[in-house]
Scaffold this motif. Structure first.
Motif, mmCIF file in Angstrom:
data_model
loop_
_atom_site.group_PDB
_atom_site.id
_atom_site.type_symbol
_atom_site.label_atom_id
_atom_site.label_comp_id
_atom_site.label_asym_id
_atom_site.label_seq_id
_atom_site.Cartn_x
_atom_site.Cartn_y
_atom_site.Cartn_z
ATOM 1 N N SER A 145 112.778 112.131 62.944
ATOM 2 C CA SER A 145 112.165 112.955 62.615
ATOM 3 C C SER A 145 111.876 112.166 61.475
ATOM 4 C CB SER A 145 113.928 113.192 61.650
ATOM 5 O OG SER A 145 114.607 114.091 62.934
ATOM 6 N N GLU A 146 112.105 111.321 60.263
ATOM 7 C CA GLU A 146 111.370 110.682 59.729
ATOM 8 C C GLU A 146 109.513 110.482 60.072
ATOM 9 O OE1 GLU A 146 113.295 108.217 57.093
ATOM 10 O OE2 GLU A 146 115.174 110.021 57.198
ATOM 11 N N GLN A 147 110.120 109.683 61.612
ATOM 12 C CA GLN A 147 108.746 109.563 62.381
ATOM 13 C C GLN A 147 107.503 110.899 62.587
ATOM 14 O OE1 GLN A 147 108.986 107.056 65.570
ATOM 15 N NE2 GLN A 147 107.569 107.579 67.143
ATOM 16 N N LEU A 148 108.283 111.867 63.055
ATOM 17 C CA LEU A 148 107.813 113.297 63.602
ATOM 18 C C LEU A 148 107.661 114.114 62.925
ATOM 19 C CD1 LEU A 148 110.016 114.727 66.429
ATOM 20 C CD2 LEU A 148 107.786 113.691 66.585
ATOM 21 N N CYS A 149 107.725 113.659 61.061
ATOM 22 C CA CYS A 149 107.173 114.502 60.084
ATOM 23 C C CYS A 149 105.654 113.802 59.047
ATOM 24 C CB CYS A 149 107.896 115.133 59.072
ATOM 25 S SG CYS A 149 109.456 115.341 59.076
ATOM 26 N N GLU A 150 105.632 112.211 60.134
ATOM 27 C CA GLU A 150 104.174 111.459 58.952
ATOM 28 C C GLU A 150 103.399 112.078 59.282
ATOM 29 O OE1 GLU A 150 104.994 107.455 60.904
ATOM 30 O OE2 GLU A 150 106.551 107.324 60.211
ATOM 31 N N PRO A 151 102.845 112.987 60.618
ATOM 32 C CA PRO A 151 101.208 113.046 60.042
ATOM 33 C C PRO A 151 101.540 114.610 59.540
ATOM 34 C CG PRO A 151 101.880 113.329 62.517
ATOM 35 C CD PRO A 151 103.608 113.011 62.443
ATOM 36 N N LEU A 152 102.433 114.696 59.122
ATOM 37 C CA LEU A 152 102.381 116.240 58.044
ATOM 38 C C LEU A 152 101.743 115.942 56.773
ATOM 39 C CD1 LEU A 152 105.163 117.984 58.318
ATOM 40 C CD2 LEU A 152 103.423 117.987 60.476
ATOM 41 N N ALA A 153 101.164 116.982 56.190
ATOM 42 C CA ALA A 153 100.811 116.941 54.980
ATOM 43 C C ALA A 153 101.401 117.643 54.048
ATOM 44 C CB ALA A 153 98.945 117.995 54.793
ATOM 45 N N ILE A 154 101.662 117.186 52.927
ATOM 46 C CA ILE A 154 102.626 118.021 51.889
ATOM 47 C C ILE A 154 103.085 119.485 52.484
ATOM 48 C CG2 ILE A 154 103.534 118.460 49.638
ATOM 49 C CD1 ILE A 154 104.809 116.388 50.128
ATOM 50 N N GLU A 155 101.323 120.603 52.044
ATOM 51 C CA GLU A 155 101.245 121.840 51.995
ATOM 52 C C GLU A 155 101.765 122.359 53.700
ATOM 53 O OE1 GLU A 155 99.096 118.970 51.234
ATOM 54 O OE2 GLU A 155 98.104 120.014 49.310
ATOM 55 N N ASP A 156 101.628 121.522 54.729
ATOM 56 C CA ASP A 156 102.646 121.757 56.043
ATOM 57 C C ASP A 156 104.053 121.590 55.263
ATOM 58 O OD1 ASP A 156 99.669 121.267 57.527
ATOM 59 O OD2 ASP A 156 100.057 119.309 57.703
ATOM 60 N N TYR A 157 104.669 121.303 55.602
ATOM 61 C CA TYR A 157 106.080 121.797 54.914
ATOM 62 C C TYR A 157 107.067 122.593 54.920
ATOM 63 C CZ TYR A 157 106.968 115.810 55.252
ATOM 64 O OH TYR A 157 107.441 114.930 55.541
ATOM 65 N N GLY A 158 106.199 123.624 53.684
ATOM 66 C CA GLY A 158 106.998 124.907 53.500
ATOM 67 C C GLY A 158 106.104 125.600 54.393
ATOM 68 N N LEU A 159 105.841 126.087 55.320
ATOM 69 C CA LEU A 159 104.588 127.390 56.186
ATOM 70 C C LEU A 159 106.306 127.527 57.138
ATOM 71 C CD1 LEU A 159 101.313 126.895 57.062
ATOM 72 C CD2 LEU A 159 101.946 127.969 55.099
ATOM 73 N N GLN A 160 105.966 129.315 56.825
ATOM 74 C CA GLN A 160 107.114 129.603 58.418
ATOM 75 C C GLN A 160 106.262 130.770 58.891
ATOM 76 O OE1 GLN A 160 110.767 131.610 57.402
ATOM 77 N NE2 GLN A 160 111.461 131.538 58.455
ATOM 78 N N GLU A 162 111.345 133.737 63.510
ATOM 79 C CA GLU A 162 112.239 132.195 64.355
ATOM 80 C C GLU A 162 111.359 130.864 64.353
ATOM 81 O OE1 GLU A 162 110.614 135.102 65.156
ATOM 82 O OE2 GLU A 162 109.188 133.881 67.055
ATOM 83 N N ALA A 163 109.971 130.947 63.578
ATOM 84 C CA ALA A 163 109.983 128.737 63.797
ATOM 85 C C ALA A 163 110.405 129.034 62.276
ATOM 86 C CB ALA A 163 108.512 129.362 63.616
ATOM 87 N N SER A 164 110.708 127.801 61.555
ATOM 88 C CA SER A 164 111.241 128.009 60.542
ATOM 89 C C SER A 164 110.258 126.431 59.796
ATOM 90 C CB SER A 164 112.118 126.422 59.981
ATOM 91 O OG SER A 164 113.831 127.256 60.231
ATOM 92 N N PRO A 165 110.403 125.954 58.801
ATOM 93 C CA PRO A 165 109.279 125.613 57.114
ATOM 94 C C PRO A 165 109.756 123.876 58.288
ATOM 95 C CG PRO A 165 109.932 127.057 56.429
ATOM 96 C CD PRO A 165 110.946 127.256 57.947
ATOM 97 N N PRO A 166 109.659 123.301 58.438
ATOM 98 C CA PRO A 166 109.536 121.166 58.193
ATOM 99 C C PRO A 166 110.493 121.136 57.180
ATOM 100 C CG PRO A 166 107.411 121.153 58.513
ATOM 101 C CD PRO A 166 107.655 122.995 58.579
#
Ligand code: AVJ
Ligand code: FE
Length: 423
Positions: A23-38, A42-46
């Motif tokens: 799960s942590e590996q899948l989040c590595e390419p994310l920027a902080i700004e990506d984490y909160g978006l919905q 039916e699609a949840s924020p990371p």
């Protein structure tokens, strides 16, 4: 998550670390700004996914089974409970998961660490008498996390596809494809009195039980998934403007949503393109068509004079075949073109819509209490998908695995394989 029949505590602790770190590996390419978006209900924020999978272990294992366990935060059960009604906390509305700037991403990772430490303690210290229950729940928790790993990827794709910059999740992915797909052929299966459902060796969800007999008339299955170029013929035949092609519910959604093609397709200067986790690419004709709703899969199959397979037909064919295909582990994160004429792509690549409603098998009983809400209460108005996708871990799948979504939903890696009767 495949494990040996009776994993030792050490083996389970190891499996736990592997699943959690993916799960942590899948989040590595994310920027902080990506984490909160919905970007859809039916699609949840990371950030929510990362917290919810930790809550699952906290709620179903640590609170009931680890003596003296201190929760990380008293209100997180309310924020990160998804839909379990039989809990004291209640839950924050699904549609509002993208409105929470706090806890921060850093705090959610601290929560994760807190849960991981307690889980390692539970696995090593749990009383022998509690161990069977702990083991059963840990296996559910790990498989649950694998389901959310797939949702993480599909939800990130949804978030990035909405953005006019069409940003890549990972620009380095190789989404190569041959010029042409292998020809479409059909394999005949004899059917007869068959059995479907979980065999009992290895983990399975309650919705795969009980294994039971079911009669199948002889049938034929396509050797591979429908391709982009085949689906394009359907579009060019005017499918999306012709109500005669569609089920009534389908046509209502098409008009309401203005659908003109699969999700993530867009026409730029007369040429079709497709948003992928590697960003926007020109449409590759030989690749499987992906991100279809049940409505589109069903209508396409009927338009060709064929139909969708039932879930029993799919399982009967898949049960004797190796679990091989394009999975999340390999990291292409896009379906691959079939490369053999024989029955292929059953596992991985894209989920396959079936013509079967998601219903309980005869004699199905969900577990008592909140954990029984996991699958059973959704057995109404959804359709079954089989086989997994390029966003599913290979060791999450088995022939009896039942996925389910509402017929209008198409943000998963969902496609179809044609089926037919034998005359
Ligand atoms: C089986 C994929 C439909 O998305 O709600 C996640 C998986 N169950 N947490 C879903 C699931 C509990 C489930 N699907
Ligand atoms: Fe969940």
């Amino acid at each position: 998550m495949h494990t040996v029949a009776h994993p030792t505590r050490e083996q389970l602790a190891h499996s736990y670390l592997l699943v959690r770190s993916f799960s942590e590996q899948l989040c590595e390419p994310l920027a902080i700004e990506d984490y909160g978006l919905q970007t859809a209900v039916e699609a949840s924020p990371p950030k929510w996914h990362i917290a919810h999978v930790s809550w699952f272990f906290e709620n179903f294992l640590l609170r009931p089974l680890l003596p003296g366990y201190q929760v990380f935060h008293a209100r997180f059960d309310h924020l990160f409970n998804s839909y379990y009604e039989q809990t004291e906390s209640g839950f924050w509305p699904r549609a509002k998961r993208g409105l929470l700037s706090r806890p921060t991403v850093a705090e959610v990772y601290d929560y994760r660490k807190h849960v991981d430490q307690a889980m390692q303690a539970l696995i090593t210290e749990c009383d022998e008498s509690d161990w069977p229950l702990a083991l059963e729940r840990i296996l559910i928790g790990l498989n649950h996390e694998q389901q959310h790993q797939e949702l993480l990827l599909t939800d990130i794709k949804h978030h990035l596809a909405l953005n006019p910059l069409r940003p890549a999740y990972r620009a380095d992915l190789d989404i190569s494809a041959p010029e042409q797909a292998v020809p479409l052929t059909f394999t005949t299966l004899e059917g007869g009195m068959t059995e479907i459902g979980a065999t009992g060796d290895g983990f399975s969800y309650d919705n795969e039980h009980p294994r039971h007999q079911t009669w199948l008339a002889p049938y034929r299955l396509a050797n591979r998934l429908v391709t982009n170029s085949e689906y394009l013929e359907f579009i060019e035949d005017g499918a999306y403007t012709n109500p005669a092609i569609w089920l009534s519910d389908a046509w209502t959604v098409i008009k309401q949503q203005g659908w003109q093609a699969p999700l993530y397709w867009e026409k730029i200067d007369g040429a079709w393109h497709e948003m992928t986790l590697a960003g926007l690419i020109s449409l590759r004709p030989a690749l499987p068509v992906c991100h279809l709703s049940y409505y589109e899969a069903e209508a396409y199959a009927r338009w060709t004079g064929k139909r969708l397979p039932s879930e029993a037909e799919w399982e009967h064919a898949a049960a004797s075949r190796p679990i091989a295909g394009e999975f999340a582990d390999a990291g292409r994160l896009h379906p691959r073109a079939a490369d053999v004429g024989a029955l292929s792509q059953l596992y991985g690549d894209c989920w396959e819509w079936t013509g079967s409603a998601y219903l309980p098998y005869p004699g199905y009983r969900p577990a008592a209490g909140a954990i029984g809400e996991y699958n059973g209460k959704f057995m109404c108005n959804q359709m079954v998908l089989r086989g997994g996708s390029c966003a599913t871990s290979g060791d999450h799948l088995r022939p009896s695995y039942r996925n389910f979504f509402y017929p209008h939903e198409r943000w998963q890696f969902s496609s179809l394989r044609l089926a037919d009767g034998v005359d």
